[in-house]
Each structure stands twice: as structure tokens, then as C-alpha cells.
Design a protein around this motif. Structure first.
Motif, mmCIF file in Angstrom:
data_model
loop_
_atom_site.group_PDB
_atom_site.id
_atom_site.type_symbol
_atom_site.label_atom_id
_atom_site.label_comp_id
_atom_site.label_asym_id
_atom_site.label_seq_id
_atom_site.Cartn_x
_atom_site.Cartn_y
_atom_site.Cartn_z
ATOM 1 N N THR A 165 7.209 -4.261 -5.797
ATOM 2 C CA THR A 165 6.047 -4.268 -4.910
ATOM 3 C C THR A 165 5.443 -2.864 -4.887
ATOM 4 N N PHE A 166 4.124 -2.799 -4.688
ATOM 5 C CA PHE A 166 3.430 -1.515 -4.693
ATOM 6 C C PHE A 166 2.249 -1.589 -3.730
ATOM 7 N N ASP A 167 2.151 -0.573 -2.847
ATOM 8 C CA ASP A 167 1.034 -0.548 -1.895
ATOM 9 C C ASP A 167 0.357 0.824 -1.842
ATOM 10 N N THR A 168 0.373 1.568 -2.918
ATOM 11 C CA THR A 168 -0.151 2.935 -3.116
ATOM 12 C C THR A 168 0.719 3.995 -2.454
ATOM 13 N N HIS A 169 1.432 3.620 -1.407
ATOM 14 C CA HIS A 169 2.323 4.577 -0.751
ATOM 15 C C HIS A 169 3.763 4.425 -1.218
ATOM 16 N N ASN A 170 4.141 3.206 -1.553
ATOM 17 C CA ASN A 170 5.523 2.944 -1.925
ATOM 18 C C ASN A 170 5.573 2.038 -3.148
ATOM 19 N N LEU A 171 6.504 2.346 -4.021
ATOM 20 C CA LEU A 171 6.827 1.500 -5.165
ATOM 21 C C LEU A 171 8.291 1.116 -5.034
ATOM 22 N N GLU A 172 8.563 -0.174 -4.910
ATOM 23 C CA GLU A 172 9.925 -0.622 -4.629
ATOM 24 C C GLU A 172 10.346 -1.698 -5.616
#
Length: 743
Positions: free
Chosen positions: A333-340
């Protein structure tokens, strides 16, 4: 009752699991082992759907962090081979298959559109939504539209097109059709392809060549029309757009506008905004300029993440999956702040879908030969053995000393001494082996190896004395040098099957040959031999059915006089009730009790293909079914395993926690971890290059919290990755932790 280790796809994740062995459900009767192979991804009703090439559909619920899996075994899906998916404007989920049409999910119900009810000739390569809610399906030389519950076959679109095959399709606001495909031409007898982009306005075509874009069309990954602009994603050259007859190109070279190289996917989030995925990160176009998000800025270990596909959820979060490398079969998952990287991930028990041979060492260990590997299955655990050669692994056999012998398609014989983990290699160049293609290996009572070759007859090899005794058409009664099968009875009577020369029986050096000219044998092409416990011999032929030999009498079973589903019989085995089971090349498998035939195929069982290459039956009466292209299946009428209903959940609990203290550390740190369910657990430490530097744990653990010490006194200062993995039921959970060693 205890839970036995179950493979991928072996338990019912949706619905009740039957605990009774005597009344086992169809779900409990079947297991499947095959490479996972993610193919596409989509967001449907808040959940993530991931199609796989051979193992059904994986569903991930972000709200609960839970995974589910749908296959032919536990759902109404009609195929395990899935290629593409689409969520349309009417909130229907369309899932394309490689082999048999599509499935559609709406309001919780599946509708199957297969080759019997639609114009589909076989499978689907691409699905796109057209104007007014119509759904378009592509398969190279087929274009099909579904609209208002009617199927429209657009053969004329292809016939009138300068393209011979369509790979992708999109639609502009004026009703025009854009396609990417190829045109076939010949240079002499050599076929060549020219890759083209075409625009069709309802009456004529306009073709764009690679010269219009300035790069090679053969690397196009995706086309999409939005607003007044056509977007084209290419594998090596980034994104090109066409607006008002003007082409604009965005790439990593030479101006570094985008990250790159190796572009994998493109998602348009509006008429003017776009996400692009490449091997090194994400690039986002906000309508005016590009913003880049390299993977390594979020975690240095993600520099070689190698993702494949992305989709955007309603909340703007990007989801995607990874098909290779360290994070194989994971989603992110990626939301510009975190890549998990999300855990659990789905493990490949075997990495090949083509199964050549299945052999039982004992009640606990099974050996499986595949197109590119050798696997053992012991007490619910799989191990893969890499051998020091190349080529398909065909037969395998275990000698009296526990040495594993394998024959290869063209690389001779290899032998694995498990006590020393060393391989021996025998070829025509390094030994007296008469030919390198190996088709049969059998072990006699003296521990000699009988090795059947393709083209060189067979040889009896005594590895302890290093003697080779060769038998061929010139020095023996063998009628053909293409030896396919060797079967040795308990009294040392030996049967030799050939491809072209029928069968030879050897009793105390006396030969008896059976061919089409001197017996009732219907074919000289022999591909299977086995002995029934009642003493009769059973023979499978390539195209002429099954033969039972009792003394000097032969009985033929073929499609014309019996219920056998196909006359190409590749495998023969016998269960404890005396029934004969056969595998066929095009008809699935079948059992015969002396009177009645019972057939299992893709229409009436979870088998994903009717091309069955081999078959064997273990001491529990479980049928091990090796397919060509669909992996390995296990079937038992009484149920594969005993399951405690109180220990099985319909959903897979989510995660493993891992931490360490101190961090940074000098020489020693304590790693604390919690596993959500009992199962095999491993803890491994890697350097930043992905090299394994230490295995801290590899054993069965019950669910709960644990601590383990990591002593790094022999390692140099730096960042290390601690990876913990657990295998419970058919899901492998994993998590990682950065360890900072400072000396």
C-alpha cells in the motif's frame, strides 16, 4: 484432532469446514499446490481482489487486514487460471480466465460465461469498459462486446483492420475506438510482427507507427483515453500523450522527468491526473508537472522492490503487488507518506506448474519432479532441491542408501547424497551413459540403477562398482532404443516400455517382446506401466488406450469399448480397494473398479486442466495428480486431513509483531516477536544486498510471544534486515525489522 499442515488452497475459507472424515465435503477432499503468479488487481466494494495465473483469486480486506482465497475447490469459480479483472460502472466485477471465458460477480453472486454459452473460443487477455457501460473482451484474434445482456462478436472489426491481433483497447468521447496490436508480415518463410496503434472512427482506420512516437511500439504496456487525451504507457520509454494531434513524451531519459526504467503500470485518476509505476518507484502527474516518489526514500531495503501492478482505492491509497524477488507474492500500500509491504504473503510451495513424476520414498516423504525442479514433501513441509544442471527433471527414484536419483530431459543423470548435500552428475561425456535424455530410472534388489534413455536404449549401472551394462537394439533383444518406462517386480521380472518397439519382459535374462505384430498390443508407443496387487500388469499407450496383461492374455480398454475418457494414458496407479486409476493427456483422471468407470475432469472437479501427466497413490489412498500447466493436485474420497472445527477460522488473522532491544546494538540484541497462530516459524537475518547471513530459528512454534538472542560478533557494522515467517494453514505470514549494528 490436530490440524495437519495444509497447502495453499486446501481449506474452505468461505463457509463451514466439515470435521467428519466419513462425510468429507468436496473442499476437504482436494488440495492444490501450484505457483501463485499474481496477474491483476482491483478494488471492489472496499476490498482488494487479486487474480492469479493458477491459484484462483486472493481477496484482501484493508479494514480487518484479513485475507481470503477463492478457487474451484471452495467457490463457484469455474477456473483457477485468471488473467484480468475489471470493476465496471455498474459495480460488477469481471474476472477473465486464460482458458474458459469470464466470471462476473454482482450482489454477492457469481455468473459464469464460458465457452459453452458465449462466443469465447477459450480465454481472455484483456477487459475494458466502453461507452454506455458495454464491456469489451480481447484475446488476440477475438473482440467481443457484452451489452444489455447480449454478446456481440466483432469479427468484422478485426477483418477490416490492418492489425491481426489486438492487445489493448480504449474509447474516446466521440465513440472512436483505439487499439494497440500487431500486423504480421513475412520475410521469406520467417514470420515478423509490426506493432501498431490504430484509431477507428466507425468507417476507416488511422494507423500510428513507432515513428510517430519516436520509439518502438513493441514495448507498449497500456493505452487509455481520458477527456481529450490518449495516454500510452511503454515499457522502456515512459508515457506518451496525444492531444490535438500533438504527441508529448515523458521519460526518465534524457531529462529525468519520470522515475525509471521498466515501466509496469499506469492509472488515470481523472482526465488530467495520472499515476505511473516503474521498477524504482511511483511518478504522479498532477495536471501540470510530475512528482516522483522513489521506493528507497521510504526504506532502503525497498530499492529493488520490483512491483508489477497498481490500483487506486476511493480514499486515494495505491495498492499493488510484487511478483518476484525477496517480496515475491506480496501486496503493498502507498499513500505518498508511507509505503508498506502487507503480510501475510502467499507462498509458492512449488515454483513449476508442469509435473513430470511423483514417487513415494516412504509414508511420510514424497518426491515430485517438475519442469525445472525437484521437490520433497515431508510431514506437511515442502523443500526444493536445486541440482547442478539444466533441463527438465523427468523420473526420480530413491536407492537403498537414500540417494535421490533424477533423470533430465537432456542433461543426463544426477544423484543427490542428502547426508553430505552433494550432487553427482553422469552424462555421455563424463561416464558410459549411452544417451543424455533420460526417461526412466528404477532400482533393483541389488541397488543397481536401471536407466532408460531416449535414443540409447537402457543401462544397468552399479555405482558402487562403477560398472555400466548397456542394452540396445544392436546387442540385445530390445526392439527400440527410445526407452520410456522400466518396472521391476519383486521377483526381479523387469518390464521395459519403449516408444516404437512395444514392451519387453525380462525374466532371468530371458526376453519376451510384445508388439502390435505378435500380440493384441494396440500400440508400440508405451508411456506407462504398473502392477496391480493381484499380479496383473497394466500398460498405458500414447493414443490407443489402456491394456491389462494377465499371464499371456491382454484386455484393451479404450474410448470405443469403455468409459475411459481419453486414449492417451500417461499414469497408472492402484488404491487399497483394488481400483485402477489412470491419468490421461486430455481427459482428466479416471478410476475403474472392474465394472464402472468414474471420471474427474475440469467440468466436475476442482482440477484446473484436463492435461494430466502423471498419477500416483500413497498409503493413505490419496491420489497425487501431476498436471501439465496446472500444478499438483491431491484427492482423497475420505478427506485429505482431519480438521478440528474449533481450531479453524473462516478468516486468516493478520500479522506478526517483531521488535528488538537495544537497537542500535553492539554485538547482541534481543528479538521479541508474537505469532498469531501455531506453525512452522523461521527467523533469518539478511544484509542490504539480500544475502542471508544467519538463520536464528527454524522450528514449529505454538501461537504466542517469544524472545531470541541475536549475536552478531562476527558481522561488521551496518544495517541488517531481520525477517520472520510463519506457515499456518495455507497462509504464510511474514514481517521484517531493521537491525542497526554499531561496533
Amino acid at each position: 484432532m490436530n490440524i495437519r499442515h495444509l497447502p495453499l488452497l486446501s481449506i474452505c475459507i468461505l463457509g463451514t469446514i466439515t470435521a467428519s472424515i466419513s462425510h468429507a465435503s468436496e473442499v476437504d477432499k482436494w488440495e492444490m499446490y501450484a505457483p501463485v503468479g499474481f496477474t491483476d488487481i482491483g478494488v471492489y466494494n472496499g476490498r482488494l481482489f487479486i487474480t492469479t495465473s493458477r491459484t484462483g483469486i486472493i481477496i484482501y480486506d484493508p479494514a480487518s487486514d484479513e485475507f481470503q482465497q477463492l478457487t474451484k475447490i471452495n467457490s463457484k469459480l469455474h477456473s483457477n487460471f485468471h488473467s484480468k479483472l475489471l470493476v465496471d460502472s455498474q459495480n460488477r466485477l469481471w474476472v477473465g480466465t486464460y482458458d474458459n471465458g469470464v466470471a462476473m460477480l454482482q450482489n454477492g453472486n457469481w455468473t459464469i460465461y464460458d465457452t459453452t454459452t458465449t462466443p469465447f473460443r477459450n480465454g481472455i487477455w484483456n477487459i475494458k469498459e466502453g461507452l454506455n457501460g458495454s464491456i469489451w473482451f480481447l484475446k488476440y484474434n477475438q473482440v467481443i462486446e457484452f451489452q444489455n445482456d447480449e454478446w456481440i462478436l466483432h469479427d468484422s472489426l478485426l477483418l477490416n483492420s490492418p492489425l491481426d491481433h489486438f492487445y489493448d483497447i480504449t474509447f474516446d468521447s466521440s465513440g472512436g475506438i483505439w487499439v494497440y496490436g500487431d500486423s504480421i508480415y513475412y520475410i521469406g518463410d520467417l514470420m515478423r510482427y509490426e506493432y501498431l496503434l490504430g484509431q477507428y472512427n466507425g468507417s476507416k482506420w488511422r494507423i500510428y507507427t513507432e515513428h510517430d512516437l519516436g520509439h518502438y511500439f513493441g514495448h507498449i504496456k497500456k493505452i487509455q483515453y481520458s477527456g481529450n487525451k490518449l495516454w500510452v504507457l511503454t515499457y522502456n520509454y515512459g508515457v506518451s500523450t496525444l492531444e490535438d494531434s500533438i504527441w508529448t513524451q515523458y521519460s526518465h531519459y534524457p531529462d529525468q522527468v519520470l522515475l525509471g526504467p521498466d515501466y509496469r503500470d499506469m492509472i488515470l485518476t481523472s482526465d488530467s491526473t495520472c499515476w505511473v509505476l516503474c521498477s524504482s518507484g511511483f511518478s504522479y502527474f498532477d495536471g501540470y508537472s510530475w512528482i516522483n516518489y522513489p521506493f528507497e526514500e521510504y526504506d532502503s531495503t525497498y530499492a529493488n522492490l520490483d512491483p508489477y501492478k497498481i490500483k487506486v482505492a476511493e480514499n486515494g491509497v495505491l495498492y499493488g503487488f510484487i511478483n518476484s524477488g525477496f517480496w515475491r507474492n506480496s501486496i503493498f500500500t502507498f499513500d505518498t507518506h508511507n509505503l508498506e509491504i502487507k503480510a501475510p504473503y502467499f507462498a509458492d510451495h512449488i515454483y513449476d506448474s508442469g509435473i513430470w513424476a511423483i514417487n513415494f520414498e516412504n509414508a511420510n516423504t514424497t518426491w515430485v519432479s517438475t519442469y525445472n525442479g525437484l521437490y520433497s514433501y515431508t510431514n506437511g513441509e515442502w523443500d526444493v532441491y536445486k541440482y547442478n544442471g539444466y533441463g527438465q527433471i523427468r523420473p526420480n527414484a530413491i536407492d537403498h542408501n537414500g540417494i535421490v536419483w533424477i533423470g533430465t530431459h537432456y542433461d543426463g543423470v544426477h544423484a543427490l547424497d542428502r547426508s553430505t548435500s552433494t550432487w553427482s552428475h553422469y552424462t555421455t561425456e563424463t561416464s558410459e551413459l549411452p544417451a543424455d535424455p533420460i526417461r526412466a530410472i528404477a532400482i533393483d534388489s541389488q541397488n543397481r540403477k536401471w536407466i532408460g534413455t531416449w535414443g540409447g536404449g537402457f543401462v544397468i549401472f552399479d555405482d558402487e562398482e562403477n560398472t555400466w551394462e548397456i542394452f540396445n537394439t544392436e546387442n540385445s533383444s530390445l526392439l527400440d532404443n527410445d526407452v520410456t518406462l522400466i518396472f521391476i517386480e519383486e521377483d526381479e521380472t523387469t518390464w521395459i516400455g519403449t516408444y516404437g518397439g512395444g514392451i519387453s519382459r525380462i525374466i532371468q535374462n530371458e526376453w519376451t517382446n510384445y508388439t502390435t505384430s505378435n500380440s493384441l498390443l494396440p500400440s508400440n508407443n508405451i508411456v506407462a506401466i504398473n502392477q496391480n496387487p493381484d499380479g496383473s500388469m497394466w500398460v498405458g499407450t500414447n493414443g490407443k488406450g489402456l491394456i491389462r496383461i494377465e499371464g499371456e492374455e491382454m484386455t484393451i480398454f479404450d474410448k470405443s469399448n469403455s468409459g475411459i475418457p481419453d486414449d492417451h494414458v500417461g499414469g497408472i496407479a492402484f488404491d487399497s480397494e483394488g481400483k485402477v486409476w489412470v491419468s490421461t493427456y486430455e481427459g482428466g483422471i479416471a478410476s475403474f473398479d472392474g465394472t464402472n468407470w468414474n471420471v474427474f475432469n475440469t467440468l466436475n472437479s476442482p482440477l484446473s486442466t484436463d492435461y494430466i501427466w502423471c498419477l500416483n497413490i500413497d498409503s493413505d489412498d490419496t491420489k497425487w495428480i501431476g498436471t501439465w500447466g496446472g500444478g499438483l493436485f491431491l484427492y482423497n474420497e475420505n478427506g485429505i486431513s482431519e480438521i478440528d472445527i474449533n481450531e479453524v477460522q473462516n478468516h486468516i488473522s493478520k500479522s506478526i509483531s517483531i521488535s528488538n532491544y537495544p537497537n542500535p546494538f553492539n554485538t547482541t540484541t534481543t528479538i521479541s516477536f508474537t505469532i498469531p497462530s501455531s506453525g512452522g516459524t523461521s527467523i533469518e537475518v539478511f544484509d542490504l544486498r539480500g544475502k542471508l547471513v544467519k538463520t536464528l530459528l527454524n522450528k514449529e512454534l505454538r501461537k504466542g510471544s517469544y524472545e531470541i538472542q541475536f549475536n552478531a560478533d562476527k558481522l561488521s557494522s551496518g544495517i541488517y534486515i531481520c525477517k520472520i515467517s510463519t506457515q499456518s494453514s495455507h497462509i504464510r505470514h511474514h514481517n521484517t525489522r531493521k537491525l542497526l549494528l554499531i561496533k
